[in-house]
Motif scaffolding. Structure first.
Motif, PDB file in Angstrom:
ATOM      1  N   ILE A 249      -6.680   2.272  -0.993  1.00  0.00           N
ATOM      2  CA  ILE A 249      -5.765   1.316  -0.359  1.00  0.00           C
ATOM      3  C   ILE A 249      -5.238   2.293   0.736  1.00  0.00           C
ATOM      4  N   GLU A 250      -4.489   3.195   0.198  1.00  0.00           N
ATOM      5  CA  GLU A 250      -3.628   3.984   0.971  1.00  0.00           C
ATOM      6  C   GLU A 250      -4.133   4.866   2.249  1.00  0.00           C
ATOM      7  N   PRO A 251      -5.244   5.419   1.696  1.00  0.00           N
ATOM      8  CA  PRO A 251      -5.820   6.258   2.922  1.00  0.00           C
ATOM      9  C   PRO A 251      -6.436   5.379   3.939  1.00  0.00           C
ATOM     10  N   ALA A 252      -6.893   4.242   3.867  1.00  0.00           N
ATOM     11  CA  ALA A 252      -7.575   3.458   4.611  1.00  0.00           C
ATOM     12  C   ALA A 252      -6.266   2.967   5.668  1.00  0.00           C
ATOM     13  N   CYS A 253      -5.104   2.593   5.153  1.00  0.00           N
ATOM     14  CA  CYS A 253      -4.176   2.434   5.897  1.00  0.00           C
ATOM     15  C   CYS A 253      -3.488   3.531   6.684  1.00  0.00           C
ATOM     16  N   VAL A 254      -3.458   4.598   6.248  1.00  0.00           N
ATOM     17  CA  VAL A 254      -3.101   5.974   6.777  1.00  0.00           C
ATOM     18  C   VAL A 254      -4.072   6.135   8.054  1.00  0.00           C
TER      19      VAL A 254
ATOM     20  N   HIS B 214       5.623   5.862   0.273  1.00  0.00           N
ATOM     21  CA  HIS B 214       4.276   5.032   0.244  1.00  0.00           C
ATOM     22  C   HIS B 214       4.160   3.772   0.575  1.00  0.00           C
ATOM     23  N   GLY B 215       4.993   2.972  -0.078  1.00  0.00           N
ATOM     24  CA  GLY B 215       5.109   1.577   0.515  1.00  0.00           C
ATOM     25  C   GLY B 215       5.142   1.244   2.231  1.00  0.00           C
ATOM     26  N   LEU B 216       5.958   2.158   2.710  1.00  0.00           N
ATOM     27  CA  LEU B 216       5.954   2.213   4.100  1.00  0.00           C
ATOM     28  C   LEU B 216       4.741   2.152   4.959  1.00  0.00           C
ATOM     29  N   LEU B 217       3.995   3.216   4.365  1.00  0.00           N
ATOM     30  CA  LEU B 217       2.520   3.475   5.010  1.00  0.00           C
ATOM     31  C   LEU B 217       1.703   2.053   4.997  1.00  0.00           C
ATOM     32  N   VAL B 218       1.848   1.364   4.100  1.00  0.00           N
ATOM     33  CA  VAL B 218       1.088   0.106   3.854  1.00  0.00           C
ATOM     34  C   VAL B 218       1.574  -0.998   4.799  1.00  0.00           C
TER      35      VAL B 218
ATOM     36  N   ASN C 242      -0.715  -5.914   7.690  1.00  0.00           N
ATOM     37  CA  ASN C 242      -1.445  -6.842   6.870  1.00  0.00           C
ATOM     38  C   ASN C 242      -1.103  -7.218   5.567  1.00  0.00           C
ATOM     39  N   GLN C 243      -0.444  -8.360   5.742  1.00  0.00           N
ATOM     40  CA  GLN C 243       0.049  -9.143   4.446  1.00  0.00           C
ATOM     41  C   GLN C 243      -0.578  -9.014   3.231  1.00  0.00           C
ATOM     42  N   THR C 244      -2.039  -9.154   3.271  1.00  0.00           N
ATOM     43  CA  THR C 244      -2.867  -9.128   2.030  1.00  0.00           C
ATOM     44  C   THR C 244      -2.721  -7.655   1.405  1.00  0.00           C
ATOM     45  N   LEU C 245      -2.891  -6.571   2.175  1.00  0.00           N
ATOM     46  CA  LEU C 245      -2.756  -5.302   1.729  1.00  0.00           C
ATOM     47  C   LEU C 245      -1.426  -4.888   1.104  1.00  0.00           C
ATOM     48  N   ILE C 246      -0.331  -5.550   2.186  1.00  0.00           N
ATOM     49  CA  ILE C 246       0.967  -5.211   1.579  1.00  0.00           C
ATOM     50  C   ILE C 246       1.307  -5.908   0.143  1.00  0.00           C
TER      51      ILE C 246
END
Length: 247
Positions: free
Chosen positions: A108-113, A153-157, A162-166
């Motif tokens: 999840i996180e790398p995709a957000c990055v 980490h949380g801030l990156l998302v 995107n509320q679902t990803l959050i």
């Protein structure tokens, strides 16, 4: 033969009606629900049935109930931590490893990055640098540093919008945060832990630089390595480390 249909209990129907009003905003946060007598008349139910409905909504953190003469039910906002705790309970019941949770975060996180580096929203880099400043200020305090790095980490998302990803990432972060805190409590001021924490901070700094430069693929690869690195402090125990979230 058809399937047997379960008929909802009256209390469940009352809870469903009130839940719908809360979710739709017809009942706002901090609103006080009508009196028990008014709700009993509105729904045509007994006091025990109404109180059972209240217990359902309390368990979902949608209302808080104060007992006594001056008591009553007040509306609360849906709490993502409730979902996170329950998800953690299910994962622990399934004997899920900590490595499994980190693996999900590494998807999840790398995709957000990558998304942030491709098109950062206004003010995103400034907010990330503020988070880095908070980490730097906490480098000598293991507990505070864990909290600061978890917030990063949380801030990156969060910045993806995107509320679902959050929500999904927040559930994972809740589990990881507790694992991190438990690790710090066990290790204390261990020099190796302090060195790893500084290494993590340097990775965070490099990431923000890559996001600011628009280097999306480099940023995503860095973040994937950061989460899955074999020498990561909490993840170093590997797949054999099972979740232990129950207090």
């Amino acid at each position: 033969m058809g399937r047997r249909v379960r008929v909802p209990k009256t209390a469940e129907l009352v809870a469903s009606a009130l839940r719908r009003q809360i979710i739709r905003g017809e009942l706002a946060v901090d609103d006080v629900l009508p009196s028990e007598s008014a709700l009993m008349e509105q729904f045509g139910v007994s006091r025990p049935t109404l109180r059972e409905a209240f217990r359902v909504l309390e368990s979902e953190s949608l209302i808080t109930v104060r007992r006594g003469v001056h008591g009553g039910a007040r509306v609360s906002a849906p709490d993502p931590e409730v979902a996170a705790r329950y998800a953690g309970l299910i994962l622990e019941y399934r004997h899920t490893s900590l490595g499994d949770v980190f693996g999900a975060s590494a998807i999840i996180e790398p995709a957000c990055v990558r998304a942030l580096a491709q098109k950062p929203p206004a003010g995103a880099v400034a907010r990330l640098r503020e988070a880095l400043d908070a980490e730097k200020a906490a480098l000598e305090d293991p507990d505070a540093l864990v909290e600061a790095q978890d917030r990063f980490h949380g801030l990156l998302v969060e910045l993806t919008g995107n509320q679902t990803l959050i929500l999904l990432a927040g559930m994972l972060r809740y589990i990881v945060d507790r694992a991190n805190a438990a690790h710090v409590a066990a290790e204390g001021s261990d020099p190796e832990h302090a060195a790893q924490a500084r290494k993590g901070h340097r990775a965070h700094v490099r990431l923000v630089n890559l996001i600011e430069a628009g280097k999306a693929e480099e940023a995503a690869k860095l973040w994937h390595r950061h989460i899955t690195a074999a020498d990561d402090v909490v993840n170093s125990a590997g797949p054999k480390t099972l979740l232990e979230l129950i207090d």
